[in-house]
Design a protein around this motif. Structure first.
Motif: not given
Length: 184
Positions: A70-73, A147-156
């Motif tokens: 679930r975390l990876l999804r 109805h979408n939730s999750g995580f974005s990944r912002y490059l540092r």
């Protein structure tokens, strides 16, 4: 806001660090060897980000005790041993790895192993398969309209260590790029 993730000794794919990609973003794909210390760290930091998102958006959206799958999804991280959306196996170079991308609207800090900055010209020397350290922020979101939730990944940042077999991805050809990484 967000959870910073610093992954050591991962491989990069399709780097666009000196010049933006076709979407105007500075981006890089990341391959994390399953079972490696980077894999364990990624899962731990995903749990941290999940807890933060649950505190922000509520348990109805980010339920308690998510599974690793679930975390990876939620973070849009592909399992290289899985299939694409059409049920086909993913490319050979992804087997044994987790794969995801990170991007930014502005250039990320890119340095060599001695922490010397790399110019846009130098970053053209980067290739798919190269071993690097990669840092990015995981930021939770909840779009109620879609109805979408999750995580974005912002490059540092990216620290280019060098080494790593070049992965050939042209014309459907893939090389076997699975190898152990040193723990330097």
């Amino acid at each position: 806001m967000g959870t910073t993730v610093k992954l050591r000794n991962v491989r990069i794919t399709f780097p666009h660090l000196g010049v933006p990609d076709r979407f105007g973003k500075y981006s890089v794909g990341v391959l994390v060897k399953k079972g490696s210390p980077a894999h364990e760290l990624l899962l731990n930091r995903l749990r941290d980000a999940w807890t933060e998102a649950s505190d922000t958006y509520g348990r109805a959206v980010f339920e308690p005790n998510p599974t690793n799958a679930r975390l990876l999804r939620a973070a849009y991280i592909k399992d290289g041993d899985g299939e694409d959306t059409k049920g086909r196996p993913l490319p050979e170079y992804m087997r044994g790895y987790l794969q995801f991308g990170a991007q930014s609207n502005k250039p990320a800090a890119v340095v060599d192993a001695n922490f010397e900055p790399l110019s846009a010209i130098d970053s053209d020397l980067l290739y798919t398969g190269q071993v690097c350290h990669v840092s990015f922020d995981l930021v939770g979101f909840n779009n109620q309209e879609s109805h979408n939730s999750g995580f974005s990944r912002y490059l540092r940042s990216v620290v280019v260590l060098g080494g790593g077999d070049k992965i050939v991805t042209q014309s459907g050809q893939y090389t076997d790029a699975v190898e152990e990484w040193s723990e330097d």
